[in-house]
Design a protein around this motif. Structure first.
Motif, PDB file in Angstrom:
ATOM      1  N   ILE A  83       0.833  -1.201   0.000  1.00 30.01           N
ATOM      2  CA  ILE A  83       0.000   0.000   0.000  1.00 30.01           C
ATOM      3  C   ILE A  83       0.866   1.248   0.000  1.00 30.01           C
ATOM      4  CG2 ILE A  83      -1.651   1.334   1.376  1.00 30.01           C
ATOM      5  CD1 ILE A  83      -2.681  -1.373   2.451  1.00 30.01           C
ATOM      6  N   ALA A  84       1.877   1.264   0.883  1.00 31.72           N
ATOM      7  CA  ALA A  84       2.719   2.452   1.034  1.00 31.72           C
ATOM      8  C   ALA A  84       3.990   2.075   1.787  1.00 31.72           C
ATOM      9  CB  ALA A  84       1.965   3.534   1.804  1.00 31.72           C
ATOM     10  N   ASP A  85       4.975   2.962   1.722  1.00 38.23           N
ATOM     11  CA  ASP A  85       6.181   2.801   2.532  1.00 38.23           C
ATOM     12  C   ASP A  85       5.815   2.963   4.002  1.00 38.23           C
ATOM     13  OD1 ASP A  85       7.751   2.455   0.285  1.00 38.23           O
ATOM     14  OD2 ASP A  85       8.350   4.553   0.185  1.00 38.23           O
ATOM     15  N   GLY A  86       6.673   2.481   4.881  1.00 33.29           N
ATOM     16  CA  GLY A  86       6.402   2.519   6.307  1.00 33.29           C
ATOM     17  C   GLY A  86       6.126   3.900   6.862  1.00 33.29           C
ATOM     18  N   ASP A  87       6.858   4.908   6.405  1.00 39.87           N
ATOM     19  CA  ASP A  87       6.689   6.270   6.918  1.00 39.87           C
ATOM     20  C   ASP A  87       5.517   7.017   6.283  1.00 39.87           C
ATOM     21  OD1 ASP A  87       8.845   6.198   8.694  1.00 39.87           O
ATOM     22  OD2 ASP A  87      10.263   6.681   7.100  1.00 39.87           O
ATOM     23  N   ASP A  88       4.914   6.453   5.286  1.00 38.19           N
ATOM     24  CA  ASP A  88       3.857   7.139   4.542  1.00 38.19           C
ATOM     25  C   ASP A  88       2.480   6.846   5.140  1.00 38.19           C
ATOM     26  OD1 ASP A  88       2.401   8.540   2.693  1.00 38.19           O
ATOM     27  OD2 ASP A  88       2.856   7.227   1.007  1.00 38.19           O
ATOM     28  N   PHE A  89       2.242   7.364   6.334  1.00 33.91           N
ATOM     29  CA  PHE A  89       0.963   7.139   7.010  1.00 33.91           C
ATOM     30  C   PHE A  89      -0.179   7.812   6.251  1.00 33.91           C
ATOM     31  CE2 PHE A  89       4.219   6.962  10.365  1.00 33.91           C
ATOM     32  CZ  PHE A  89       4.054   5.635  10.733  1.00 33.91           C
ATOM     33  N   GLU A  90       0.086   8.960   5.652  1.00 33.58           N
ATOM     34  CA  GLU A  90      -0.948   9.647   4.872  1.00 33.58           C
ATOM     35  C   GLU A  90      -1.327   8.822   3.641  1.00 33.58           C
ATOM     36  OE1 GLU A  90      -2.714  12.253   5.950  1.00 33.58           O
ATOM     37  OE2 GLU A  90      -1.472  11.973   7.724  1.00 33.58           O
ATOM     38  N   GLY A  91      -0.354   8.144   3.058  1.00 29.75           N
ATOM     39  CA  GLY A  91      -0.648   7.272   1.930  1.00 29.75           C
ATOM     40  C   GLY A  91      -1.603   6.152   2.314  1.00 29.75           C
ATOM     41  N   VAL A  92      -1.461   5.632   3.530  1.00 28.23           N
ATOM     42  CA  VAL A  92      -2.374   4.590   4.009  1.00 28.23           C
ATOM     43  C   VAL A  92      -3.771   5.169   4.208  1.00 28.23           C
ATOM     44  CG1 VAL A  92      -2.851   2.940   5.855  1.00 28.23           C
ATOM     45  CG2 VAL A  92      -0.501   3.289   5.083  1.00 28.23           C
ATOM     46  N   VAL A  93      -3.847   6.373   4.773  1.00 31.07           N
ATOM     47  CA  VAL A  93      -5.152   7.026   4.984  1.00 31.07           C
ATOM     48  C   VAL A  93      -5.851   7.241   3.645  1.00 31.07           C
ATOM     49  CG1 VAL A  93      -6.299   9.135   5.781  1.00 31.07           C
ATOM     50  CG2 VAL A  93      -4.492   8.104   7.170  1.00 31.07           C
ATOM     51  N   VAL A  94      -5.120   7.742   2.659  1.00 29.97           N
ATOM     52  CA  VAL A  94      -5.700   7.964   1.330  1.00 29.97           C
ATOM     53  C   VAL A  94      -6.141   6.634   0.722  1.00 29.97           C
ATOM     54  CG1 VAL A  94      -5.160   8.676  -1.040  1.00 29.97           C
ATOM     55  CG2 VAL A  94      -4.466  10.108   0.899  1.00 29.97           C
ATOM     56  N   TYR A  95      -5.342   5.607   0.854  1.00 27.73           N
ATOM     57  CA  TYR A  95      -5.689   4.293   0.332  1.00 27.73           C
ATOM     58  C   TYR A  95      -7.000   3.798   0.958  1.00 27.73           C
ATOM     59  CZ  TYR A  95      -5.425  -0.644  -0.816  1.00 27.73           C
ATOM     60  OH  TYR A  95      -5.715  -1.907  -1.272  1.00 27.73           O
ATOM     61  N   LEU A  96      -7.110   3.905   2.280  1.00 29.54           N
ATOM     62  CA  LEU A  96      -8.327   3.458   2.957  1.00 29.54           C
ATOM     63  C   LEU A  96      -9.548   4.249   2.499  1.00 29.54           C
ATOM     64  CD1 LEU A  96      -7.001   2.871   6.572  1.00 29.54           C
ATOM     65  CD2 LEU A  96      -7.791   1.134   4.953  1.00 29.54           C
ATOM     66  N   ARG A  97      -9.394   5.565   2.387  1.00 26.56           N
ATOM     67  CA  ARG A  97     -10.517   6.383   1.928  1.00 26.56           C
ATOM     68  C   ARG A  97     -10.982   5.951   0.535  1.00 26.56           C
ATOM     69  NH1 ARG A  97      -8.069  11.982   4.008  1.00 26.56           N
ATOM     70  NH2 ARG A  97      -8.899  11.892   6.129  1.00 26.56           N
ATOM     71  N   ARG A  98     -10.034   5.736  -0.360  1.00 24.03           N
ATOM     72  CA  ARG A  98     -10.372   5.322  -1.724  1.00 24.03           C
ATOM     73  C   ARG A  98     -10.981   3.922  -1.742  1.00 24.03           C
ATOM     74  NH1 ARG A  98      -5.907   5.673  -5.765  1.00 24.03           N
ATOM     75  NH2 ARG A  98      -7.656   5.497  -7.191  1.00 24.03           N
ATOM     76  N   LEU A  99     -10.409   3.020  -0.956  1.00 21.67           N
ATOM     77  CA  LEU A  99     -10.926   1.660  -0.900  1.00 21.67           C
ATOM     78  C   LEU A  99     -12.350   1.639  -0.363  1.00 21.67           C
ATOM     79  CD1 LEU A  99     -10.300  -1.419  -1.172  1.00 21.67           C
ATOM     80  CD2 LEU A  99      -9.653  -1.332   1.236  1.00 21.67           C
ATOM     81  N   PHE A 100     -12.588   2.334   0.739  1.00 25.06           N
ATOM     82  CA  PHE A 100     -13.907   2.338   1.352  1.00 25.06           C
ATOM     83  C   PHE A 100     -14.930   3.122   0.518  1.00 25.06           C
ATOM     84  CE2 PHE A 100     -11.799   1.695   5.756  1.00 25.06           C
ATOM     85  CZ  PHE A 100     -11.699   0.345   5.521  1.00 25.06           C
ATOM     86  N   ALA A 101     -14.456   4.006  -0.349  1.00 24.43           N
ATOM     87  CA  ALA A 101     -15.352   4.736  -1.243  1.00 24.43           C
ATOM     88  C   ALA A 101     -15.675   3.937  -2.512  1.00 24.43           C
ATOM     89  CB  ALA A 101     -14.749   6.084  -1.622  1.00 24.43           C
ATOM     90  N   GLY A 102     -15.028   2.777  -2.661  1.00 25.12           N
ATOM     91  CA  GLY A 102     -15.285   1.937  -3.825  1.00 25.12           C
ATOM     92  C   GLY A 102     -14.496   2.323  -5.050  1.00 25.12           C
TER      93      GLY A 102
END
Length: 105
Positions: A83-102
């Motif tokens: 999903i993202a590099d270890g330090d990229d917490f914002e990348g994980v948040v964006v991924y979750l938002r996109r995933l949960f939005a379909g």
């Protein structure tokens, strides 16, 4: 190098990897606080954060902090790219938002 020394070195490296994984997982859990319901837990040889899917209160997505070449990465499946590099917490948040939005189907 004796076999016992080699085993000790491997055990030390694995312990360091688990410790790093736990530190990153705790940071991700803190970042997701207030956005999603989460659970932190140790998953085999690594640490993970379970995120409750907002639309279905029975479905959890497990995001694991795994180590590749001694660098942390976020993944939810070993068969898909991280999903993202270890330090990229914002990348994980964006991924979750996109995933949960379909958007990632």
């Amino acid at each position: 190098m004796a076999i016992t020394q080699a085993i000790e070195q491997v055990e030390k490296r694995l312990a360091q990897r688990r410790e790093t994984s736990e530190q990153y997982a705790r940071k991700l859990e803190a970042r997701l606080a207030g956005l999603y319901k989460t659970k932190l837990y140790e998953h085999r040889d690594t640490w993970a954060v379970r995120v409750l899917y907002p639309e279905d209160r029975t479905t959890w997505l497990t995001i694991r902090c795994v180590m590749y070449d001694d660098k942390p990465r976020w993944e939810w499946s070993r068969w898909l790219r991280p999903i993202a590099d270890g330090d990229d917490f914002e990348g994980v948040v964006v991924y979750l938002r996109r995933l949960f939005a379909g958007e990632l189907t």
